[in-house]
Enzyme design. Sequence first.
Site, PDB file in Angstrom:
ATOM      1  N   ASP A  49      -2.399 -59.431 -21.921  1.00  0.00           N
ATOM      2  CA  ASP A  49      -2.952 -58.160 -21.463  1.00  0.00           C
ATOM      3  C   ASP A  49      -1.855 -57.112 -21.299  1.00  0.00           C
ATOM      4  OD1 ASP A  49      -1.746 -59.143 -19.179  1.00  0.00           O
ATOM      5  OD2 ASP A  49      -3.562 -59.140 -17.945  1.00  0.00           O
ATOM      6  N   THR A  50      -0.594 -57.512 -21.539  1.00  0.00           N
ATOM      7  CA  THR A  50       0.504 -56.550 -21.615  1.00  0.00           C
ATOM      8  C   THR A  50       0.279 -55.522 -22.717  1.00  0.00           C
ATOM      9  OG1 THR A  50       1.653 -58.281 -22.874  1.00  0.00           O
ATOM     10  CG2 THR A  50       2.359 -57.912 -20.602  1.00  0.00           C
ATOM     11  N   ASP A  88      -4.999 -63.892 -22.817  1.00  0.00           N
ATOM     12  CA  ASP A  88      -5.189 -63.521 -21.418  1.00  0.00           C
ATOM     13  C   ASP A  88      -6.637 -63.134 -21.138  1.00  0.00           C
ATOM     14  OD1 ASP A  88      -2.900 -63.804 -19.835  1.00  0.00           O
ATOM     15  OD2 ASP A  88      -1.999 -61.965 -20.620  1.00  0.00           O
ATOM     16  N   LYS A 118      -5.534 -67.757 -20.649  1.00  0.00           N
ATOM     17  CA  LYS A 118      -4.636 -67.724 -19.502  1.00  0.00           C
ATOM     18  C   LYS A 118      -5.241 -66.834 -18.427  1.00  0.00           C
ATOM     19  CE  LYS A 118      -0.639 -65.380 -19.437  1.00  0.00           C
ATOM     20  NZ  LYS A 118      -0.801 -64.518 -18.216  1.00  0.00           N
ATOM     21  N   GLU A 120      -4.604 -65.318 -14.251  1.00  0.00           N
ATOM     22  CA  GLU A 120      -3.699 -65.154 -13.124  1.00  0.00           C
ATOM     23  C   GLU A 120      -4.352 -65.661 -11.846  1.00  0.00           C
ATOM     24  OE1 GLU A 120      -2.207 -61.194 -12.761  1.00  0.00           O
ATOM     25  OE2 GLU A 120      -1.608 -61.067 -14.867  1.00  0.00           O
ATOM     26  N   GLU A 183       6.188 -66.381 -13.013  1.00  0.00           N
ATOM     27  CA  GLU A 183       6.755 -65.053 -13.270  1.00  0.00           C
ATOM     28  C   GLU A 183       7.500 -64.525 -12.044  1.00  0.00           C
ATOM     29  OE1 GLU A 183       5.680 -60.593 -14.968  1.00  0.00           O
ATOM     30  OE2 GLU A 183       4.138 -62.156 -14.991  1.00  0.00           O
TER      31      GLU A 183
END
Length: 266
Positions: A49-50, A88, A118, A120, A183
């Site tokens: 999602d970067t 993501d 993925k 978070e 991270e």
Amino acid sequence: MAKRPSRLTVPEFAALKAAGRKISMLTAYDYPTAAMLDAAGVDAILVGDTMSMVVQGHETTLPVTLDEMIYHAEMVGRAVERALVVVDLPFPTNHLGVARAIESAGRILKETRCQAVKLEGGADQTDVIRGLVGAGIPVMAHVGLRPQSVHTMGGYRVQRDAPRLHADAAAVQDAGAFAIVLECIPSRLAADITAALKIPTIGIGAGPQCDGQVLVINDLLGITSGFVPRFVKQYADLKTVINDAVQRYCADVQSGKFPGSEHEFR
């Protein structure tokens, strides 16, 4: 038609930790980049999602949508022949309930050639992780600095709460995650977490003792606009190369040097 090479599977990826083989992972957001990374031998590609920041120009990862993630993941998945491809789950997908998370992750697997998602979060996301894994959707977890929670965390800061980070890592492993991104965690703490887990840890700003490393491809290639994090190693300076090439092109066009006779059709 030639048979495509075998893709690295989730169990094979997870087994790299026990084999003692460090894991390389990079982001990609389009077909040509993914094809080049795959051919170069990277173990895993993250459709991160970067892209909200490095492709779309936003200040955070929050604006990117599920449809946009799928659009880019489809291109990446179609390009890759060997690496494991992870996508993501964009904000706030995994906070809308287990059923919604399964629906969204299911779309990713159905509409792309990608193999895992993925998300978070730590102990707070165990129900979602269990639900996804129970539905046959492999999950890579992500603890420490969580960019989707940037406002709650007060910015992009190193995370030092050792008891919570250990608890989060253990919780997502118990819930069925096959790997975990760490991270912006102090190196010693990341090493302790890595030693305590059976699943691979993939570090970004978490030191050398993680089982693998991930970087944003734009950072690695030196085409990042603005701030470059301390944990980044730039392996090339493509921003300068591209700038020079475009300036020479503009000069050739303005002077009439391009196109030359060798570029004409007769």
